[in-house]
Design a protein around this motif. Structure first.
Motif, PDB file in Angstrom:
ATOM      1  N   ASP A  31      -3.545  11.598   2.368  1.00  0.00           N
ATOM      2  CA  ASP A  31      -2.537  10.532   2.288  1.00  0.00           C
ATOM      3  C   ASP A  31      -3.011   9.418   1.371  1.00  0.00           C
ATOM      4  O   ASP A  31      -4.173   9.012   1.421  1.00  0.00           O
ATOM      5  N   ALA A  32      -2.068   8.923   0.571  1.00  0.00           N
ATOM      6  CA  ALA A  32      -2.374   7.788  -0.306  1.00  0.00           C
ATOM      7  C   ALA A  32      -1.363   6.687  -0.023  1.00  0.00           C
ATOM      8  O   ALA A  32      -0.175   6.955   0.171  1.00  0.00           O
ATOM      9  N   THR A  33      -1.857   5.446   0.038  1.00  0.00           N
ATOM     10  CA  THR A  33      -0.941   4.308   0.185  1.00  0.00           C
ATOM     11  C   THR A  33      -1.342   3.244  -0.828  1.00  0.00           C
ATOM     12  O   THR A  33      -2.468   3.242  -1.327  1.00  0.00           O
ATOM     13  N   ALA A  34      -0.411   2.363  -1.123  1.00  0.00           N
ATOM     14  CA  ALA A  34      -0.715   1.233  -1.997  1.00  0.00           C
ATOM     15  C   ALA A  34       0.172   0.072  -1.586  1.00  0.00           C
ATOM     16  O   ALA A  34       1.133   0.261  -0.828  1.00  0.00           O
ATOM     17  N   PHE A  35      -0.176  -1.122  -2.091  1.00  0.00           N
ATOM     18  CA  PHE A  35       0.590  -2.336  -1.799  1.00  0.00           C
ATOM     19  C   PHE A  35       0.728  -2.524  -0.288  1.00  0.00           C
ATOM     20  O   PHE A  35       1.823  -2.629   0.245  1.00  0.00           O
ATOM     21  N   ASN A  36      -0.431  -2.543   0.385  1.00  0.00           N
ATOM     22  CA  ASN A  36      -0.496  -2.770   1.827  1.00  0.00           C
ATOM     23  C   ASN A  36       0.399  -1.800   2.602  1.00  0.00           C
ATOM     24  O   ASN A  36       1.051  -2.176   3.570  1.00  0.00           O
ATOM     25  N   GLY A  37       0.419  -0.538   2.162  1.00  0.00           N
ATOM     26  CA  GLY A  37       1.133   0.497   2.902  1.00  0.00           C
ATOM     27  C   GLY A  37       2.592   0.656   2.520  1.00  0.00           C
ATOM     28  O   GLY A  37       3.282   1.542   3.029  1.00  0.00           O
ATOM     29  N   LEU A  38       3.108  -0.193   1.611  1.00  0.00           N
ATOM     30  CA  LEU A  38       4.533  -0.101   1.231  1.00  0.00           C
ATOM     31  C   LEU A  38       4.827   1.173   0.454  1.00  0.00           C
ATOM     32  O   LEU A  38       5.905   1.756   0.583  1.00  0.00           O
ATOM     33  N   LYS A  39       3.892   1.600  -0.395  1.00  0.00           N
ATOM     34  CA  LYS A  39       4.070   2.822  -1.172  1.00  0.00           C
ATOM     35  C   LYS A  39       3.242   3.922  -0.509  1.00  0.00           C
ATOM     36  O   LYS A  39       2.057   3.728  -0.241  1.00  0.00           O
TER      37      LYS A  39
END
Ligand code: ADP
Ligand code: UDP
Length: 236
Positions: A31-39
């Motif tokens: 799993d990958a997330t970015a922008f504090n979990g928004l993406k």
């Protein structure tokens, strides 16, 4: 060493207890997330790459005198680590301007600094990991002055070593994030991970991005970039 109960599921890893109260097993996800979990998304094969790369780097840091949480690689995705209570500071070192630094100060990415910089973010998802200074961290009792001084010393040492490891394989270390923790006897050690999720890596010749910015910025080719760093670092 076997997993007992799942203690925590984060954005990139799961954490399990073991039958030894001083040890944990971390399991790396794709799993990958970015922008504090928004993406949200996945990067196929990322879990195994980040696990093996982190362990390779932590073993070398340990040899060079930086204490780390690394104990034993169990499998492609799973590693035994020393249990720590995480100091809730993200420790960010920069050698070249990029990301939030370039944005905050209105400068281009790619300015090579004369000396590395350090900054801290308060690790608190509800607040969006705000920038914090050392006085505020001490006021909030996130760490003592002695702990902060030691963390700074280790972070700059990691930078010198990691910059060297990456230069050997034709990669410029732009910036990265570290987390430190305290063992049950109060010793400060390096924890969490060191991977293309937590570092910016640029090819020294082409300046191609070989890190999570490919995912954050929808550049495509994230899988290949992670694979490429792994191949150069570990010969596969
Ligand atoms: P996040 O919590 O930001 O979503 P992860 O998915 O990487 O991040 O979750 C791993 C969690 O485990 C993080 O909160 C990290 O601070 C914590 N952690 C890393 N190493 C250790 C350790 N040795 N002992 C205890 N906790 C750790
Ligand atoms: N970083 C990280 N986790 C975070 C924030 C930053 O691993 O929660 C890493 C990021 O990969 C980069 C460095 O820290 O290598 C500096 O990130 P920056 O402050 O520029 O933030 P971003 O551009 O990622 O928002």
């Amino acid at each position: 060493m076997e997993k007992r109960e799942q203690l925590y599921e984060g954005k990139a890893k799961k954490v399990y207890s073991t039958d030894d109260p001083e040890l944990l097993i971390v399991s790396y996800k794709d799993d990958a997330t970015a922008f504090n979990g928004l993406k949200k998304g996945t990067i196929a094969g990322k879990g195994a790459i980040n696990n093996r790369m982190t362990n390779n780097i932590m073993r070398r840091l340990e040899e060079a005198g930086v204490p780390t949480h690394y104990v034993e690689e169990l499998s492609d995705r799973e590693t035994v680590v020393k249990k720590v209570s995480i100091v809730p500071l993200e420790v960010i070192i920069r050698n070249i301007s990029a990301g939030s630094f370039a944005k905050r100060y209105g400068v281009d990415e790619g300015i090579v600094f004369d000396e590395p910089t350090i900054e801290f973010s308060y690790k608190n998802d509800d607040l969006g990991d705000p920038l914090i200074n050392d006085y505020h961290a001490v006021a909030l009792k996130l760490a003592t002055w002695e702990e902060i001084e030691l963390i700074k010393k280790y972070a700059f040492k990691v930078n010198d070593l990691l910059k060297g490891f990456m230069k050997e394989i034709g990669i410029d270390l732009v910036d990265f994030k570290l987390e430190f923790g305290k063992t049950s006897d109060g010793t400060i050690i390096l924890a969490d991970e060191i991977s293309p999720d937590t570092c910016r890596f640029w090819d020294e010749k082409t300046h191609e991005k070989l890190d999570k910015d490919r995912f954050r910025r929808d550049l495509g080719g994230a899988e290949d970039a992670y694979q490429e760093v792994m191949r150069r670092l570990m010969g596969e």
